[in-house]
Scaffold this motif. Structure first.
Motif, PDB file in Angstrom:
ATOM      1  N   HIS A 236       3.763   9.816  62.652  1.00 25.66           N
ATOM      2  CA  HIS A 236       2.695   8.821  62.532  1.00 25.66           C
ATOM      3  C   HIS A 236       3.255   7.504  61.988  1.00 25.66           C
ATOM      4  CE1 HIS A 236      -0.170  12.242  62.694  1.00 25.66           C
ATOM      5  NE2 HIS A 236      -1.123  11.354  62.896  1.00 25.66           N
ATOM      6  N   VAL A 237       3.946   7.605  60.857  1.00 26.43           N
ATOM      7  CA  VAL A 237       4.417   6.409  60.161  1.00 26.43           C
ATOM      8  C   VAL A 237       5.351   5.597  61.045  1.00 26.43           C
ATOM      9  CG1 VAL A 237       5.772   5.580  58.204  1.00 26.43           C
ATOM     10  CG2 VAL A 237       4.110   7.433  57.882  1.00 26.43           C
ATOM     11  N   ILE A 238       6.291   6.254  61.707  1.00 27.23           N
ATOM     12  CA  ILE A 238       7.283   5.556  62.527  1.00 27.23           C
ATOM     13  C   ILE A 238       6.616   4.796  63.664  1.00 27.23           C
ATOM     14  CG2 ILE A 238       9.193   5.915  64.144  1.00 27.23           C
ATOM     15  CD1 ILE A 238       9.993   8.309  62.271  1.00 27.23           C
ATOM     16  N   LEU A 239       5.690   5.437  64.358  1.00 28.80           N
ATOM     17  CA  LEU A 239       5.007   4.772  65.474  1.00 28.80           C
ATOM     18  C   LEU A 239       4.069   3.675  64.983  1.00 28.80           C
ATOM     19  CD1 LEU A 239       4.049   7.808  67.748  1.00 28.80           C
ATOM     20  CD2 LEU A 239       5.895   6.170  68.127  1.00 28.80           C
ATOM     21  N   TYR A 240       3.283   3.987  63.972  1.00 29.43           N
ATOM     22  CA  TYR A 240       2.225   3.074  63.578  1.00 29.43           C
ATOM     23  C   TYR A 240       2.761   1.835  62.869  1.00 29.43           C
ATOM     24  CZ  TYR A 240      -0.752   7.073  64.752  1.00 29.43           C
ATOM     25  OH  TYR A 240      -1.370   8.121  65.394  1.00 29.43           O
ATOM     26  N   GLN A 241       3.912   1.949  62.203  1.00 30.20           N
ATOM     27  CA  GLN A 241       4.529   0.761  61.615  1.00 30.20           C
ATOM     28  C   GLN A 241       4.866  -0.281  62.674  1.00 30.20           C
ATOM     29  OE1 GLN A 241       7.865   2.230  59.309  1.00 30.20           O
ATOM     30  NE2 GLN A 241       6.682   2.175  57.400  1.00 30.20           N
ATOM     31  N   GLN A 242       5.060   0.181  63.904  1.00 27.86           N
ATOM     32  CA  GLN A 242       5.361  -0.719  65.018  1.00 27.86           C
ATOM     33  C   GLN A 242       4.099  -1.081  65.815  1.00 27.86           C
ATOM     34  OE1 GLN A 242       8.453  -1.964  65.231  1.00 27.86           O
ATOM     35  NE2 GLN A 242       8.826  -0.728  63.377  1.00 27.86           N
ATOM     36  N   ASN A 243       2.934  -0.808  65.246  1.00 26.89           N
ATOM     37  CA  ASN A 243       1.647  -1.089  65.896  1.00 26.89           C
ATOM     38  C   ASN A 243       1.481  -0.343  67.215  1.00 26.89           C
ATOM     39  OD1 ASN A 243      -0.081  -2.599  64.243  1.00 26.89           O
ATOM     40  ND2 ASN A 243       1.005  -4.511  64.694  1.00 26.89           N
ATOM     41  N   ILE A 244       2.069   0.840  67.291  1.00 23.59           N
ATOM     42  CA  ILE A 244       1.874   1.720  68.447  1.00 23.59           C
ATOM     43  C   ILE A 244       0.797   2.728  68.069  1.00 23.59           C
ATOM     44  CG2 ILE A 244       2.936   3.458  69.938  1.00 23.59           C
ATOM     45  CD1 ILE A 244       5.624   2.027  69.425  1.00 23.59           C
ATOM     46  N   PRO A 245      -0.398   2.665  68.686  1.00 24.89           N
ATOM     47  CA  PRO A 245      -1.482   3.574  68.318  1.00 24.89           C
ATOM     48  C   PRO A 245      -1.275   4.974  68.870  1.00 24.89           C
ATOM     49  CG  PRO A 245      -2.185   2.188  70.125  1.00 24.89           C
ATOM     50  CD  PRO A 245      -0.807   1.703  69.721  1.00 24.89           C
ATOM     51  N   GLY A 246      -2.060   5.910  68.339  1.00 23.88           N
ATOM     52  CA  GLY A 246      -1.990   7.293  68.793  1.00 23.88           C
ATOM     53  C   GLY A 246      -3.329   7.771  69.324  1.00 23.88           C
ATOM     54  N   PHE A 247      -3.267   8.713  70.259  1.00 24.05           N
ATOM     55  CA  PHE A 247      -4.458   9.373  70.796  1.00 24.05           C
ATOM     56  C   PHE A 247      -4.307  10.871  70.535  1.00 24.05           C
ATOM     57  CE2 PHE A 247      -3.687   6.029  74.284  1.00 24.05           C
ATOM     58  CZ  PHE A 247      -4.263   5.017  73.523  1.00 24.05           C
ATOM     59  N   GLU A 248      -5.292  11.479  69.888  1.00 26.15           N
ATOM     60  CA  GLU A 248      -5.206  12.894  69.532  1.00 26.15           C
ATOM     61  C   GLU A 248      -6.344  13.683  70.158  1.00 26.15           C
ATOM     62  OE1 GLU A 248      -2.903  12.250  65.271  1.00 26.15           O
ATOM     63  OE2 GLU A 248      -5.086  12.438  65.262  1.00 26.15           O
ATOM     64  N   ASN A 249      -6.102  14.980  70.359  1.00 25.91           N
ATOM     65  CA  ASN A 249      -7.068  15.883  71.003  1.00 25.91           C
ATOM     66  C   ASN A 249      -7.400  15.430  72.427  1.00 25.91           C
ATOM     67  OD1 ASN A 249      -7.420  17.604  68.691  1.00 25.91           O
ATOM     68  ND2 ASN A 249      -8.764  16.053  67.800  1.00 25.91           N
ATOM     69  N   VAL A 250      -6.375  15.014  73.156  1.00 27.80           N
ATOM     70  CA  VAL A 250      -6.543  14.647  74.571  1.00 27.80           C
ATOM     71  C   VAL A 250      -6.593  15.934  75.392  1.00 27.80           C
ATOM     72  CG1 VAL A 250      -5.508  13.354  76.490  1.00 27.80           C
ATOM     73  CG2 VAL A 250      -5.338  12.480  74.142  1.00 27.80           C
TER      74      VAL A 250
END
Length: 285
Positions: A236-250
């Motif tokens: 989470h931290v690595i992606l989100y620090q770069q403003n890359i959002p996540g999608f969960e329960n797809v």
């Protein structure tokens, strides 16, 4: 005429068309206006003749999966349902939900101070070509998608496209209707968290996506970007620090090809939010 247009042309033009239509606000010169055939391609995306729209969203209900500490889950209260004195039928409901439950967006601020809130996530992070990395044949309850998984995928399908929405398919979507099988425990509350077991993204793989590729977003068919036993949520931290959002329960990722489809992921636009309910769909030419 549409049958004469090759699928690859649809894919390549659709990618630019979605971005152009959804993301540019400037005036378009006459020379840049799409031709009649190009307009027909765009129309084919929406009238069903050029492909199929796939819903990647679990419906929200009292059975929706939430993090074990969100014990209220999804609530739907009936306000009105029936025929009025005026003679017409009318129904209305009030819903209540935490941001992070069911199919939802993780805005970068969820794990990265000062990064995008839900309403600040740009459309460029929510619309783009899909790269579906399928590890369902080897995923287990503590599996983490690795750099090697991505390298294996690229060896077969080519480099992950710039601006791609990378979707990890672990096969966990098939367990969604069984809370214990999906989360690894039937427990709720804080005591349930150490008992969680489901696949996620390895921090090294998250770092590879950030440093070696240029992706728009990352999503997967499990309750969290990090695997259930994570203690530090580093992916989470690595992606989100770069403003890359996540999608969960797809869900329904089995219906998408590894490459060639396009994703539109539109969350509830909550001002200052850290996430929100998400309606995510994909166009499969």
């Amino acid at each position: 005429m549409m049958k004469a247009i090759q699928r690859q042309s649809i894919r390549s033009f659709l990618g630019s068309a979605l971005f152009a239509v959804g993301l540019t606000a400037g005036a378009v010169s006459a020379a840049d206006k799409p031709s009649h055939d190009e307009l027909a391609v765009i129309a084919s995306v929406f009238d069903g003749s050029g492909g199929e729209w796939i819903d990647l969203t679990h419906a929200f209900s009292e059975d929706s999966i939430y993090w074990p500490t969100d014990t209220r889950g999804f609530e739907l209260e009936e306000l009105a349902h029936g025929h009025t004195e005026g003679g017409w039928f009318y129904s209305s409901y009030r819903f209540s939900s935490a941001e992070h439950g069911g199919t939802h967006l993780d805005a970068p601020i969820h794990f990265a101070e000062g990064r995008h809130t839900t309403d600040e996530v740009p459309l460029t992070s929510l619309i783009g070509p899909a790269a579906v990395v399928d590890v369902s044949d080897r995923a287990h309850s503590d599996y983490r998608i690795s750099v090697e998984d991505f390298e294996r995928w690229e060896a077969e399908h080519g480099r992950v496209p710039e601006g791609a929405i990378v979707l990890g398919r672990t096969g966990w979507e098939d367990r969604y209707d069984d809370r214990a099988a999906y989360l690894g425990t039937e427990m709720t509350g804080a005591e349930a968290v150490p008992e969680l077991h489901f696949p996620g993204l390895h921090p090294d793989a998250a770092r590879w996506l950030v440093e070696e590729r240029d992706i728009a977003a990352f999503g997967l068919d499990t309750p969290s970007i990090d695997y259930g036993q994570s203690q530090d949520f580093r992916a989470h931290v690595i992606l989100y620090q770069q403003n890359i959002p996540g999608f969960e329960n797809v869900t329904n990722l089995a219906e998408l090809p590894a490459v060639g489809s396009f994703v539109v992921a539109l969350p509830m636009k909550i001002a200052g939010g850290s996430g929100g309910p998400l309606r995510i769909v994909a166009f499969r030419p």
